[in-house]
Design a protein around this motif. Structure first.
Motif, PDB file in Angstrom:
ATOM      1  N   LYS A 155       0.840  -1.204   0.000  1.00  0.00           N
ATOM      2  CA  LYS A 155       0.000   0.000   0.000  1.00  0.00           C
ATOM      3  C   LYS A 155       0.872   1.250   0.000  1.00  0.00           C
ATOM      4  O   LYS A 155       0.565   2.238  -0.678  1.00  0.00           O
ATOM      5  CB  LYS A 155      -0.913   0.005   1.234  1.00  0.00           C
ATOM      6  N   TYR A 156       1.943   1.224   0.749  1.00  0.00           N
ATOM      7  CA  TYR A 156       2.886   2.339   0.757  1.00  0.00           C
ATOM      8  C   TYR A 156       3.414   2.604  -0.652  1.00  0.00           C
ATOM      9  O   TYR A 156       3.586   3.747  -1.071  1.00  0.00           O
ATOM     10  CB  TYR A 156       4.025   2.014   1.719  1.00  0.00           C
ATOM     11  N   ARG A 157       3.639   1.534  -1.404  1.00  0.00           N
ATOM     12  CA  ARG A 157       4.170   1.668  -2.762  1.00  0.00           C
ATOM     13  C   ARG A 157       3.095   1.925  -3.805  1.00  0.00           C
ATOM     14  O   ARG A 157       3.408   2.183  -4.962  1.00  0.00           O
ATOM     15  CB  ARG A 157       4.948   0.410  -3.133  1.00  0.00           C
ATOM     16  N   GLY A 158       1.840   1.836  -3.400  1.00  0.00           N
ATOM     17  CA  GLY A 158       0.778   2.186  -4.329  1.00  0.00           C
ATOM     18  C   GLY A 158       0.020   1.037  -4.928  1.00  0.00           C
ATOM     19  O   GLY A 158      -0.691   1.207  -5.919  1.00  0.00           O
ATOM     20  N   SER A 159       0.135  -0.152  -4.353  1.00  0.00           N
ATOM     21  CA  SER A 159      -0.627  -1.300  -4.847  1.00  0.00           C
ATOM     22  C   SER A 159      -1.054  -2.139  -3.649  1.00  0.00           C
ATOM     23  O   SER A 159      -0.599  -1.938  -2.534  1.00  0.00           O
ATOM     24  CB  SER A 159       0.211  -2.147  -5.809  1.00  0.00           C
ATOM     25  N   GLY A 160      -1.957  -3.091  -3.898  1.00  0.00           N
ATOM     26  CA  GLY A 160      -2.389  -4.000  -2.848  1.00  0.00           C
ATOM     27  C   GLY A 160      -1.760  -5.355  -3.028  1.00  0.00           C
ATOM     28  O   GLY A 160      -1.127  -5.643  -4.048  1.00  0.00           O
ATOM     29  N   ILE A 161      -1.964  -6.229  -2.055  1.00  0.00           N
ATOM     30  CA  ILE A 161      -1.294  -7.524  -2.072  1.00  0.00           C
ATOM     31  C   ILE A 161      -1.742  -8.371  -3.256  1.00  0.00           C
ATOM     32  O   ILE A 161      -0.984  -9.183  -3.776  1.00  0.00           O
ATOM     33  CB  ILE A 161      -1.515  -8.258  -0.738  1.00  0.00           C
ATOM     34  N   ARG A 162      -2.968  -8.179  -3.707  1.00  0.00           N
ATOM     35  CA  ARG A 162      -3.451  -8.969  -4.846  1.00  0.00           C
ATOM     36  C   ARG A 162      -3.007  -8.377  -6.185  1.00  0.00           C
ATOM     37  O   ARG A 162      -3.146  -9.009  -7.211  1.00  0.00           O
ATOM     38  CB  ARG A 162      -4.977  -9.084  -4.789  1.00  0.00           C
ATOM     39  N   GLY A 163      -2.482  -7.158  -6.141  1.00  0.00           N
ATOM     40  CA  GLY A 163      -2.047  -6.538  -7.380  1.00  0.00           C
ATOM     41  C   GLY A 163      -0.550  -6.559  -7.567  1.00  0.00           C
ATOM     42  O   GLY A 163      -0.040  -6.116  -8.587  1.00  0.00           O
ATOM     43  N   ASP A 164       0.181  -7.087  -6.591  1.00  0.00           N
ATOM     44  CA  ASP A 164       1.645  -7.057  -6.663  1.00  0.00           C
ATOM     45  C   ASP A 164       2.186  -8.213  -5.834  1.00  0.00           C
ATOM     46  O   ASP A 164       2.199  -8.155  -4.611  1.00  0.00           O
ATOM     47  CB  ASP A 164       2.152  -5.727  -6.122  1.00  0.00           C
ATOM     48  N   THR A 165       2.623  -9.256  -6.491  1.00  0.00           N
ATOM     49  CA  THR A 165       3.107 -10.440  -5.778  1.00  0.00           C
ATOM     50  C   THR A 165       4.611 -10.616  -5.913  1.00  0.00           C
ATOM     51  O   THR A 165       5.135 -11.688  -5.649  1.00  0.00           O
ATOM     52  CB  THR A 165       2.403 -11.703  -6.315  1.00  0.00           C
ATOM     53  N   ARG A 166       5.315  -9.558  -6.310  1.00  0.00           N
ATOM     54  CA  ARG A 166       6.766  -9.648  -6.468  1.00  0.00           C
ATOM     55  C   ARG A 166       7.454  -9.863  -5.126  1.00  0.00           C
ATOM     56  O   ARG A 166       6.911  -9.548  -4.059  1.00  0.00           O
ATOM     57  CB  ARG A 166       7.307  -8.372  -7.104  1.00  0.00           C
ATOM     58  N   CYS A 167       8.660 -10.358  -5.180  1.00  0.00           N
ATOM     59  CA  CYS A 167       9.464 -10.526  -3.978  1.00  0.00           C
ATOM     60  C   CYS A 167       9.852  -9.155  -3.444  1.00  0.00           C
ATOM     61  O   CYS A 167      10.278  -8.280  -4.197  1.00  0.00           O
ATOM     62  CB  CYS A 167      10.714 -11.339  -4.305  1.00  0.00           C
ATOM     63  N   LEU A 168       9.686  -8.970  -2.151  1.00  0.00           N
ATOM     64  CA  LEU A 168      10.012  -7.693  -1.518  1.00  0.00           C
ATOM     65  C   LEU A 168      11.316  -7.760  -0.741  1.00  0.00           C
ATOM     66  O   LEU A 168      11.654  -6.841  -0.003  1.00  0.00           O
ATOM     67  CB  LEU A 168       8.874  -7.277  -0.576  1.00  0.00           C
ATOM     68  N   CYS A 169      12.054  -8.848  -0.906  1.00  0.00           N
ATOM     69  CA  CYS A 169      13.281  -9.023  -0.132  1.00  0.00           C
ATOM     70  C   CYS A 169      14.401  -8.109  -0.613  1.00  0.00           C
ATOM     71  O   CYS A 169      15.357  -7.866   0.108  1.00  0.00           O
ATOM     72  CB  CYS A 169      13.745 -10.475  -0.201  1.00  0.00           C
ATOM     73  N   ARG A 170      14.288  -7.625  -1.856  1.00  0.00           N
ATOM     74  CA  ARG A 170      15.283  -6.695  -2.386  1.00  0.00           C
ATOM     75  C   ARG A 170      14.536  -5.476  -2.915  1.00  0.00           C
ATOM     76  O   ARG A 170      14.237  -5.370  -4.102  1.00  0.00           O
ATOM     77  CB  ARG A 170      16.104  -7.346  -3.506  1.00  0.00           C
ATOM     78  N   PRO A 171      14.208  -4.547  -2.036  1.00  0.00           N
ATOM     79  CA  PRO A 171      13.410  -3.378  -2.437  1.00  0.00           C
ATOM     80  C   PRO A 171      14.067  -2.614  -3.586  1.00  0.00           C
ATOM     81  O   PRO A 171      15.285  -2.513  -3.661  1.00  0.00           O
ATOM     82  CB  PRO A 171      13.366  -2.532  -1.166  1.00  0.00           C
ATOM     83  N   GLU A 172      13.223  -2.075  -4.458  1.00  0.00           N
ATOM     84  CA  GLU A 172      13.719  -1.322  -5.592  1.00  0.00           C
ATOM     85  C   GLU A 172      14.250   0.046  -5.186  1.00  0.00           C
ATOM     86  O   GLU A 172      15.037   0.654  -5.887  1.00  0.00           O
ATOM     87  CB  GLU A 172      12.599  -1.158  -6.619  1.00  0.00           C
TER      88      GLU A 172
END
Length: 232
Positions: A155-172
């Motif tokens: 949500k902070y990045r502008g999407s919800g969990i169902r709209g963004d399933t990428r790995c968050l372990c290496r933030p952009e």
């Protein structure tokens, strides 16, 4: 102006009619297209958000303009600019409003029966491994905590969990701070740039004598973090 406001509002019943005067015609038309549960959540959240923003920037609540982006992210059209995030649980709703980007998620119940399939569908490999390493007796609670943590970041990045399933372990980009909390028997996570330890929720009783127990405390992360998002 405080850097961040956390506000609790009811979702069990629609706000009293007197509060509807702060909404505009477009919001009322949209509410009429929703089912009862969604309508209550939408109306109460928009009322609570308008009142909170108006109190922060000294606007008339009816002058507060709230736009919803295609991603679902809310845009508050004020000067100075404000950012907001809203979440709903079974017994209450929460919103966060601040002067910098913010993401918020909260769950006040047990893990859903389909939580294992949700892990496979939405969590990255690192998150799945971390959850599998947890004690079986706490795994469902750990899932709920991890879900709020991932959802609030997206949500902070502008999407919800169902709209963004990428790995968050290496933030952009530079990782924001995350703080998890316990509130009224549930668990939630705030993600943002300015998260102070003295933050306490306030309550907007929009319908009747609604007066929930707002016991609040910061939630200690359960073990080593599965992702490299900075946690305080």
């Amino acid at each position: 102006m405080s850097a961040l406001q956390l506000v609790v509002f009811p979702v069990h019943a629609q706000a009293d009619a007197a509060w509807h005067t702060v909404l505009d015609a477009q919001q009322m038309r949209h509410a009429a297209t929703l089912g009862e549960r969604q309508r209550v959540r939408y109306l109460n959240a928009r009322i609570a958000l308008r009142l909170t923003v108006a109190g922060l920037v000294q606007y008339d609540p009816q002058r507060v303009v709230i736009e919803q982006q295609a991603s679902g992210q809310l845009r508050i059209c004020t000067h100075p600019r404000l950012f907001a995030s809203v979440t709903y649980a079974q017994r209450l709703g929460l919103l966060a409003v601040g002067s910098s980007r913010v993401g918020l998620d909260y769950e006040d119940g047990a893990a859903p029966v389909f939580w294992r399939s949700a892990v496979r569908r939405y969590f990255c490999e690192s998150e799945r491994r971390w959850l599998q390493s947890r004690d079986e007796g706490t795994r469902e609670a750990d899932f709920v905590w991890l879900w709020t943590r991932r959802e609030s970041l997206l949500k902070y990045r502008g999407s919800g969990i169902r709209g963004d399933t990428r790995c968050l372990c290496r933030p952009e980009d530079a990782a924001p701070s995350q703080r998890s909390f316990n509130l009224a028997g549930g668990v939630g996570t705030l993600t943002g740039e300015v998260l102070t330890a003295d933050l306490l929720p306030s309550r907007l009783a929009l319908c009747g004598e609604w007066s929930p127990e707002l016991d609040f405390s910061w939630h200690q992360a359960p073990g080593r973090m599965p992702c490299c998002v900075r946690s305080e």
